[in-house]
Write a protein that holds these residues in place. Structure first.
Motif, PDB file in Angstrom:
ATOM      1  N   GLU A 117       0.896  -1.102  -0.234  1.00 47.99           N
ATOM      2  CA  GLU A 117       0.164  -0.077  -0.303  1.00 47.99           C
ATOM      3  C   GLU A 117       0.798   1.147   0.000  1.00 47.99           C
ATOM      4  O   GLU A 117       1.737   1.462   0.960  1.00 47.99           O
ATOM      5  CB  GLU A 117      -0.718   0.012   1.152  1.00 47.99           C
ATOM      6  CG  GLU A 117      -2.289   0.401   1.000  1.00 47.99           C
ATOM      7  CD  GLU A 117      -3.040   0.082   2.384  1.00 47.99           C
ATOM      8  OE1 GLU A 117      -4.176   0.555   2.355  1.00 47.99           O
ATOM      9  OE2 GLU A 117      -2.767  -0.908   2.940  1.00 47.99           O
ATOM     10  N   LYS A 118       0.745   2.013  -0.960  1.00 52.40           N
ATOM     11  CA  LYS A 118       1.564   3.266  -1.020  1.00 52.40           C
ATOM     12  C   LYS A 118       1.130   4.386  -0.232  1.00 52.40           C
ATOM     13  O   LYS A 118      -0.317   4.446  -0.194  1.00 52.40           O
ATOM     14  CB  LYS A 118       1.891   3.758  -2.500  1.00 52.40           C
ATOM     15  CG  LYS A 118       2.635   4.937  -2.640  1.00 52.40           C
ATOM     16  CD  LYS A 118       3.141   4.990  -4.094  1.00 52.40           C
ATOM     17  CE  LYS A 118       3.832   6.432  -4.308  1.00 52.40           C
ATOM     18  NZ  LYS A 118       4.938   6.593  -3.320  1.00 52.40           N
ATOM     19  N   MET A 119       1.856   4.921   0.841  1.00 56.21           N
ATOM     20  CA  MET A 119       1.068   5.857   1.665  1.00 56.21           C
ATOM     21  C   MET A 119       2.346   6.897   2.251  1.00 56.21           C
ATOM     22  O   MET A 119       3.638   6.455   2.265  1.00 56.21           O
ATOM     23  CB  MET A 119       0.393   5.341   2.673  1.00 56.21           C
ATOM     24  CG  MET A 119       1.275   4.177   3.870  1.00 56.21           C
ATOM     25  SD  MET A 119       0.585   3.663   5.244  1.00 56.21           S
ATOM     26  CE  MET A 119      -0.316   2.419   4.288  1.00 56.21           C
ATOM     27  N   ALA A 120       1.844   7.764   2.943  1.00 59.42           N
ATOM     28  CA  ALA A 120       2.825   8.613   3.775  1.00 59.42           C
ATOM     29  C   ALA A 120       2.315   8.566   5.067  1.00 59.42           C
ATOM     30  O   ALA A 120       1.151   8.872   5.236  1.00 59.42           O
ATOM     31  CB  ALA A 120       2.887   9.904   3.087  1.00 59.42           C
TER      32      ALA A 120
ATOM     33  N   LYS B  53       7.552  -1.728   3.074  1.00 60.27           N
ATOM     34  CA  LYS B  53       8.320  -0.878   3.523  1.00 60.27           C
ATOM     35  C   LYS B  53       8.739   0.337   2.425  1.00 60.27           C
ATOM     36  O   LYS B  53       8.886   1.598   2.604  1.00 60.27           O
ATOM     37  CB  LYS B  53      10.057  -1.275   4.119  1.00 60.27           C
ATOM     38  CG  LYS B  53      10.815  -0.424   4.520  1.00 60.27           C
ATOM     39  CD  LYS B  53      12.149  -1.322   4.831  1.00 60.27           C
ATOM     40  CE  LYS B  53      13.308  -0.343   4.987  1.00 60.27           C
ATOM     41  NZ  LYS B  53      14.062  -0.124   3.998  1.00 60.27           N
ATOM     42  N   ASN B  54       9.049  -0.322   1.215  1.00 54.18           N
ATOM     43  CA  ASN B  54       9.624   0.719   0.219  1.00 54.18           C
ATOM     44  C   ASN B  54       8.460   1.421  -0.517  1.00 54.18           C
ATOM     45  O   ASN B  54       8.590   2.195  -1.145  1.00 54.18           O
ATOM     46  CB  ASN B  54      10.239  -0.198  -0.902  1.00 54.18           C
ATOM     47  CG  ASN B  54      11.771  -0.599  -0.435  1.00 54.18           C
ATOM     48  OD1 ASN B  54      12.138  -0.120   0.639  1.00 54.18           O
ATOM     49  ND2 ASN B  54      12.174  -1.703  -0.667  1.00 54.18           N
ATOM     50  N   LYS B  55       7.276   1.299   0.082  1.00 56.47           N
ATOM     51  CA  LYS B  55       6.186   2.157  -0.652  1.00 56.47           C
ATOM     52  C   LYS B  55       5.940   3.200   0.569  1.00 56.47           C
ATOM     53  O   LYS B  55       4.706   3.684   0.369  1.00 56.47           O
ATOM     54  CB  LYS B  55       4.799   1.216  -0.705  1.00 56.47           C
ATOM     55  CG  LYS B  55       5.258   0.205  -1.954  1.00 56.47           C
ATOM     56  CD  LYS B  55       4.443   0.252  -3.230  1.00 56.47           C
ATOM     57  CE  LYS B  55       5.069  -0.322  -4.408  1.00 56.47           C
ATOM     58  NZ  LYS B  55       4.988  -1.752  -4.379  1.00 56.47           N
ATOM     59  N   ILE B  56       6.227   3.291   1.781  1.00 59.64           N
ATOM     60  CA  ILE B  56       5.688   4.144   2.790  1.00 59.64           C
ATOM     61  C   ILE B  56       6.709   5.203   2.770  1.00 59.64           C
ATOM     62  O   ILE B  56       7.967   4.949   3.271  1.00 59.64           O
ATOM     63  CB  ILE B  56       5.751   3.443   3.906  1.00 59.64           C
ATOM     64  CG1 ILE B  56       4.825   2.029   3.846  1.00 59.64           C
ATOM     65  CG2 ILE B  56       5.132   4.268   4.971  1.00 59.64           C
ATOM     66  CD1 ILE B  56       4.582   1.117   5.118  1.00 59.64           C
TER      67      ILE B  56
END
Lengths: 278, 344
Positions: free
Chosen positions: B86-89, B121-124
């Motif tokens: 899941e891509k997120m900030a 991890k790499n999408k956050i």
């Protein structure tokens, strides 16, 4: 949420075929398994695989055959939980999932050239058989070989035919005992620890390889130390609950040590101060 | 060259709203009763910038409570490894929780690497926030040396009065600054305020226990036989709350879940707890940590002893969640002090 297929994963599971399935005692089933395309598992004696039954789960199972046997490998499972109960229903031709092999097995390189004293209690013969057969298949690479075998009653003895073959060999000293006798039994009666004092050995060049139920280790180790076998030459394989096999899930942890990665095979010196190990 | 920018507090709501148009944003939100949780937000109004450590740490995004690992199909005899990302900030990560994420990274990056964790991890993107004072009496971030930022973020916000001063630590962070377009370069006066704040923090944050940072591992190494564990044995109810809320507890179970057609399904990774009775039990019935005291000791050793040997780092972040959540009032600071005072 995005779902993608992973090419690289600790959870890559191979669809393996059951070649032979046979109930060997009340509680134990023997399974011979082959990987896709007859690929060899290429394990070290003493390593384990994770066996998956889809819809039920996975369980860690010791490989019981020697790596000298190529193209297929043997497992022996006790019916003790949901996954092993499902494994007891497997027949020849069925498919199971296999991950692994995992863990540190018995280091045959370290054992080579030395005398070996195998001590197997109960189900301990299952993982130990992978090493015993390896040693027999490479017999001249090792010194004197002694095998002490113990089980509850003669009916609980696994690999009976194979064990009697080992017993007949002139290059293996074999003794066997049962905890409880029955009318057909003609051999020793008593715990496996009672066999150790009678063994003649040269402590400095002897490696004792011990596999059995948790309760057995303390008493067997005491006897072996009394025989003056150095601590680092007492080799043990430990059983723990495992969910991943790759040192993450935490179930197999003994103090700071992951049994699935750093073990399941340890020498006594490595774990004697690990209060959760023995 | 380190880049620092500022964001006026009056622009904060706009910042979150703009960031939310670029990617999913999660941030601490008040749940009432003094409780906070990381949740998706679309504007700054709902964000609790000042918050006690959230009920669950940001670990829930890196290693979710449930995560499909393998899809299986019985008819096809197939097992397919999966990753769910899941891509997120994440906005509003305290320094203790940044440390928690760094520690999880160490675990899952240890060979054999956990590709599921690494894919997530790499999408956050991680946006940290500084605590200018203690959260509450449960925190022990000073003795764990986590009260000041030590990296592990893309952007790091510090409240300096009218504005936030923001450390831009990575290219991803720089992209967020550029993409939202609300930031100004920090002035000398802004830097001075940051320095003054850090100076003030030195007076506020003091060792919370009777042992110093270096002394914790030796203390735990000699505490295996301490009677403090007998006391915890009598009090612990084995509920597993402490491990669920811990930012560095990562033990898990694997469960097969099969569809109603009894053909296809998934192997799912779910959080597990070393505090549950059957955690270390083998199928023969032998239980290697049968006593609650032994299981509590194991939890503490996994924070203060074993990881220091393995990773040269304590795995307690000092966030205080385990003590805050414990129904039996088992308190981490009190346990450490009791061990330090135990002469047995």
């Amino acid at each position: 949420m995005k779902t993608e297929t992973l090419k690289e994963s600790s959870y890559i599971t191979k669809a393996a075929k059951v070649l032979r399935a046979k109930k060997v005692t009340e509680m134990e089933k023997f399974l011979e398994i082959t990987l896709p395309g007859g690929e060899s598992l290429d394990h070290e004696p003493g390593q384990f695989v994770m066996v998956a039954i889809p819809g039920i789960g996975e369980a860690p199972i010791s490989v019981s055959s020697s790596p000298t046997k190529r193209g297929s490998f043997d497992l022996v499972v006790r019916n003790a939980g949901a996954v092993t109960a499902a494994m007891h229903k497997l027949e020849a031709g069925d498919t199971v999932g296999i991950r692994g092999p995992f863990g540190r097995g018995f280091s045959t390189q370290i054992l080579e050239g030395n005398d070996l004293l195998f001590v197997a209690g109960g189900l301990g013969i299952v993982p130990l058989r992978s090493l015993i057969n390896y040693v027999i298949d490479n017999r001249r690479d090792f010194g004197k070989v002694s095998l002490l075998l113990g089980c509850k009653t003669s009916k609980d003895m696994l690999f009976g035919d194979e064990v009697s073959e080992w017993g007949k060999r002139l290059d293996v000293n074999f003794s066997c005992t049962v905890d409880r006798s029955d009318p057909e039994w003609k051999g020793n009666v008593g715990l496996i620890t009672t066999l150790i004092p009678g063994v003649t050995l040269t402590p400095d060049r002897t490696f004792a390889v011990v596999v059995g139920p948790p309760i057995m280790y303390k008493f067997v180790i005491q006897e072996l130390l009394r025989k003056k076998i150095p601590e680092r030459q007492i080799i043990l394989s430990l059983e723990r609950h495992m969910k991943c096999g790759v040192g993450k899930c935490g179930h197999c942890q003994m103090n700071g040590v992951y049994c699935c990665q750093e073990g399941p095979v340890f020498n006594y010196e490595e774990i004697k101060n690990n209060i959760e190990a023995l | 060259m380190d880049r620092y920018v500022t964001l006026k507090k009056t622009s904060f709501n706009d910042f979150i709203a703009k960031l939310a148009t670029i990617e999913q944003v999660v941030a601490p939100v008040s749940k009432g009763y003094g409780q906070y949780a990381f949740e998706p937000v679309t504007g700054g109004e709902s964000v609790a910038v000042k918050h006690l450590p959230t009920i669950l740490p940001p670990k829930k995004y890196f290693m979710p409570q449930r995560e499909d690992i393998v899809a299986f199909n019985k008819k096809e005899h197939s097992w397919t490894p999966l990753a769910q990302t899941e891509k997120m900030a994440i906005f509003g990560v305290h320094t203790c929780d940044l440390a928690g994420i760094q520690e999880l990274n160490m675990v899952f990056n240890t060979r054999p690497r956990d590709m599921n964790y690494l894919a997530r991890k790499n999408k956050i993107a991680i946006i940290g926030i500084e605590c200018n004072e203690y959260c509450d009496e449960y925190a022990s971030c000073h003795v764990m040396e986590n009260h000041l930022p030590k990296g592990g973020y893309d952007l790091f916000f510090t409240d300096i009065g009218e504005a936030y001063i923001v450390h831009v630590n990575t290219q991803i962070g720089d992209g967020i600054i550029g993409g939202t377009g609300l930031f100004a370069e920090a002035s000398d006066a802004d830097h001075k305020k940051l320095e003054q704040l850090r100076e003030a923090k030195r007076k506020i944050f003091k060792n919370e226990v009777k042992v110093d940072h270096q002394g914790l591992k030796p203390l735990f190494e000699k505490s295996y036989e301490s009677k403090v564990w007998d006391d915890l044995d009598k009090r612990c109810v084995s509920c597993g709350n402490c491990t669920n809320v811990c930012p560095t507890c990562y033990c898990f179970d694997m469960k097969d879940e099969i569809d109603l057609d009894l053909n296809a399904g998934t192997r799912t990774r779910v959080w597990d707890s070393c505090q549950s009775e059957e955690f270390a039990e083998v199928s023969g019935g032998e239980n290697f940590r049968e006593e609650r005291g032994a299981r509590q000791r194991h939890r503490y050793m996994r924070k203060f002893n074993y990881p220091v040997t393995r990773y040269s780092r304590y795995f307690c972040t000092g966030c205080g969640r385990c003590s805050r959540t414990c129904m039996a009032k088992i308190n981490l600071k009190e346990t450490i002090n009791a061990l330090a005072e135990d002469k047995s």
